[in-house]
Enzyme design. Structure first.
Site, PDB file in Angstrom:
ATOM      1  N   LYS B  93       0.051  17.060  -1.790  1.00 57.24           N
ATOM      2  CA  LYS B  93      -0.821  15.900  -1.763  1.00 57.24           C
ATOM      3  C   LYS B  93      -1.803  16.124  -0.622  1.00 57.24           C
ATOM      4  O   LYS B  93      -1.420  16.187   0.543  1.00 57.24           O
ATOM      5  CB  LYS B  93      -0.028  14.611  -1.534  1.00 57.24           C
ATOM      6  CG  LYS B  93      -0.933  13.396  -1.518  1.00 57.24           C
ATOM      7  CD  LYS B  93      -0.236  12.128  -1.091  1.00 57.24           C
ATOM      8  CE  LYS B  93      -1.273  11.146  -0.586  1.00 57.24           C
ATOM      9  NZ  LYS B  93      -0.686   9.935  -0.011  1.00 57.24           N
ATOM     10  N   GLY B 154      -1.884   1.550   3.953  1.00 55.17           N
ATOM     11  CA  GLY B 154      -1.105   0.602   4.745  1.00 55.17           C
ATOM     12  C   GLY B 154      -1.693  -0.800   4.819  1.00 55.17           C
ATOM     13  O   GLY B 154      -1.151  -1.662   5.490  1.00 55.17           O
ATOM     14  N   ALA B 181      -2.240   4.347  -2.326  1.00 55.25           N
ATOM     15  CA  ALA B 181      -2.612   3.599  -1.117  1.00 55.25           C
ATOM     16  C   ALA B 181      -3.169   2.214  -1.403  1.00 55.25           C
ATOM     17  O   ALA B 181      -3.881   1.999  -2.378  1.00 55.25           O
ATOM     18  CB  ALA B 181      -3.624   4.377  -0.276  1.00 55.25           C
ATOM     19  N   GLY B 182      -2.816   1.291  -0.530  1.00 56.37           N
ATOM     20  CA  GLY B 182      -3.347  -0.063  -0.587  1.00 56.37           C
ATOM     21  C   GLY B 182      -2.490  -1.052  -1.351  1.00 56.37           C
ATOM     22  O   GLY B 182      -2.727  -2.254  -1.298  1.00 56.37           O
ATOM     23  N   ASN B 203       4.052   3.299  -0.324  1.00 57.73           N
ATOM     24  CA  ASN B 203       5.007   3.563   0.754  1.00 57.73           C
ATOM     25  C   ASN B 203       5.219   2.306   1.600  1.00 57.73           C
ATOM     26  O   ASN B 203       6.287   1.696   1.555  1.00 57.73           O
ATOM     27  CB  ASN B 203       4.486   4.729   1.628  1.00 57.73           C
ATOM     28  CG  ASN B 203       5.477   5.167   2.692  1.00 57.73           C
ATOM     29  OD1 ASN B 203       6.390   4.444   3.076  1.00 57.73           O
ATOM     30  ND2 ASN B 203       5.325   6.365   3.187  1.00 57.73           N
ATOM     31  N   SER B 204       4.171   1.873   2.304  1.00 60.13           N
ATOM     32  CA  SER B 204       4.329   0.754   3.249  1.00 60.13           C
ATOM     33  C   SER B 204       4.833  -0.516   2.566  1.00 60.13           C
ATOM     34  O   SER B 204       5.610  -1.264   3.158  1.00 60.13           O
ATOM     35  CB  SER B 204       3.004   0.437   3.927  1.00 60.13           C
ATOM     36  OG  SER B 204       2.491   1.584   4.539  1.00 60.13           O
TER      37      SER B 204
END
Lengths: 315, 253
Positions: B93, B154, B181-182, B203-204
């Site tokens: 990635k 994040g 992301a986001g 992830n976050s």
């Protein structure tokens, strides 16, 4: 029964102190407190409620008695609480911290100024954890160590408190690297640890007295023990600067780094293996949890109980 | 199920491994998520030591190492080569950070690094924006997967530019597209899957939830729902109410 404790970091010294206090003959095999033990680099915060924000519930429950235990050993403990702040653009982080922890109340700017005059006007809100405490780790280690006998040999029941060095016997132990900075900044006075929430570089500042402050600490999934990286120092000092610009004028006294011993759930373990009792895996909760783990080890030795942090025997 | 460079993975949820309260919590979240792919960072700021990597490898999912924290194409290329050695995979990635505040990708460095790595046989998963022209360049560079952001890393803001993401899906119907992301909520993930994206990487949203395992389960359910809704060919939107029962027979005149 006589006991040899191997390892003179916070875990070993607490176990030995607890056993000696119960009248069990004990000797410590170690060279005495120094930078080889990761507790030498610790913050010394006794903050069960703050840690409960991200740690398992057992950390709070067993950490609550830590301040009393240390005080009972004659270690000076400052019971002034903890202050948690965030920069205005991270206001949501403070609300999240409040939601996920207990034992606090929200202060406004006036309340902050009353507690910490040097932070007046810098933050609109702060969480105050009134029942938390802090101590000076190196002083605490010295006080315990001075009262304990040393040995070069191994006799009787062995209690292994070697921290990360015990990985030869504890395969599920891992290192979590932490880096810290020690500064002197007489321009500022703080009475209690202050935590600055930040999405990427969270910081705590612990006052050591005489204008000395400990800035910590990074958390990296790595067992490397070498000196701090430029990035870590840059981040810690930048976060310190965001907390109070006067910290930019501080003298840098020490840069330190070590690896904390931790099990997969970041909780301590007491484990019997090959006749040896291991007490290990205190992660970032050395001074907070060592007293409780020491009591559990002593209870197990005296009364054959199986305390909460004791897992299956590995004999 | 999504196909990346000829490999079918058994879940449209790709989950990151950074920022969990403990490895135990991380493992529980993975178990609940059913994620088919785990991203893992080689660089220090997202964590990375032998013990931690061994733990990630024991999760039993396909590993996608990343170049998180790299600020230049050169750094990213070096990190990718190291990741191939450490993790024994040619999947990478590719992230090249362009701005430290927003962690926005440096699209110029990204295309450059993608070209170099593709030529070396890497299977590159580039973290990019929804910019159509950049995506074309990445495909020309050899990428067969695109990973446009939903919002800054994040931030939890969701899909900031739904129109752009939809346009990207329409422009590249045969390329594997992953929203990366986001994502903050299951509804964000479901919306991406409803648009026809092949997978979602997050992830976050899980790691920073109060109960990461429960959030992982919610994300998995949302992604499944979004995927099934997309395959079910949703009804078109109209501006006028359309009754679901006939009005004939009633006094409608």
């Amino acid at each position: 029964m006589s006991v040899t404790v191997i390892g003179g970091g916070v875990m070993g010294l607490c176990v030995a102190t607890e056993l000696q206090g119960r009248g069990i003959p004990v000797a410590v095999r170690d060279e005495g407190p120094g930078p080889r033990a990761c507790s030498w680099w610790a913050g010394g915060m006794l903050a069960p409620w703050c840690e409960g924000e991200s740690a398992e519930e057992a950390v709070t429950r067993h950490g609550l008695g830590a301040a009393d235990w240390w005080q009972a050993q004659g270690v000076p403990v400052a019971r002034n609480g903890t202050l948690v702040v965030s920069l205005s653009r991270d206001a949501a982080a403070l609300d999240r911290f409040a939601r996920r922890s207990r034992g606090h109340r929200m202060l406004d700017a006036e309340g902050i100024a009353a507690l910490e005059p040097d932070l007046a006007g810098r933050f609109a809100r702060a969480l105050f954890f009134a029942d938390e405490a802090h101590l000076d780790p190196r002083r605490a280690l010295a006080i315990l160590s001075d009262r304990l006998g040393r040995t070069d040999s191994v006799a009787g029941q062995v209690i292994d408190c070697r921290g990360l060095s015990a990985r030869d016997a504890l395969r599920d132990l891992r290192g979590v690297r932490g880096e810290m900075v020690l500064i002197r900044c007489p321009e500022i006075a703080l009475s209690r640890p202050v935590r600055l929430l930040h999405p990427r570089m969270p910081l705590y500042v612990v006052p050591r007295g005489d204008g000395v402050f400990m800035l910590g600490a990074t958390m990296l999934e790595s067992d490397r023990r070498g000196p701090p990286t430029a990035r870590a120092v840059l981040e810690l000092l930048s976060a310190g600067f965001a907390l109070h610009p006067a910290l930019a004028e501080a003298e840098v006294l020490e840069l330190g780094a070590d690896a904390r011993p931790a099990f997969p759930d970041n909780l301590p373990r007491i484990r019997r293996a090959g006749g040896v009792i291991h007490a290990n895996g205190l992660y970032r909760h050395g001074f907070l949890l060592a007293p409780a783990v020491a009591r559990m080890v002593a209870d197990h030795l005296q009364h054959q109980t199986r305390p909460e942090f004791m897992d299956a025997d590995h004999d | 199920m999504p196909v990346f460079y000829g490999t079918t993975v058994d879940s449209a949820l790709m989950l990151g491994t950074a920022g969990y309260p403990s490895p135990k919590v991380l493992a529980d979240a993975f178990a609940r998520s059913g994620a088919g792919v785990a991203t893992v960072s080689l660089r220090r700021e997202s964590g990375g030591g032998q013990d931690f990597w061994a733990l990630i490898q024991s999760l039993g999912v396909t590993l996608l190492p990343n170049t998180a924290g790299c600020h230049t194409a050169r750094e990213a290329v070096t990190t990718a080569r190291m990741a191939r050695e450490v993790f024994g995979t040619d999947w990478i990635k590719l992230e090249v950070v362009g701005n430290t505040d927003t962690l926005q990708p440096d699209l110029f460095g990204l295309v450059e690094a993608a070209r170099i790595l593709s030529a070396e046989g890497f299977k590159v998963f580039p973290y990019c924006t929804e910019d159509l022209v950049v995506c074309e360049r990445l495909l020309e560079a050899g990428c067969q997967v695109l990973m446009p952001w939903g919002a800054p890393i994040g931030s939890g803001l969701g899909l900031n530019n739904p129109h752009g993401l939809r346009a990207l899906r329409a422009a590249f119907p045969d390329v594997a597209l992953v929203v990366d992301a986001g994502i903050g909520l299951p509804s964000h993930a479901a919306a991406a899957m409803e648009m026809g994206f092949d997978a979602v990487l997050l992830n976050s949203a899980v790691a920073r939830a109060g109960d990461p395992a429960a959030m992982a389960g919610a994300m998995a359910a949302a992604i499944r729902a979004g995927r099934e809704a997309c395959l079910a060919d949703p009804m078109e939107r109209t501006d006028m109410a359309v009754p679901s029962t006939p009005v004939i027979g009633r006094a409608f005149l």
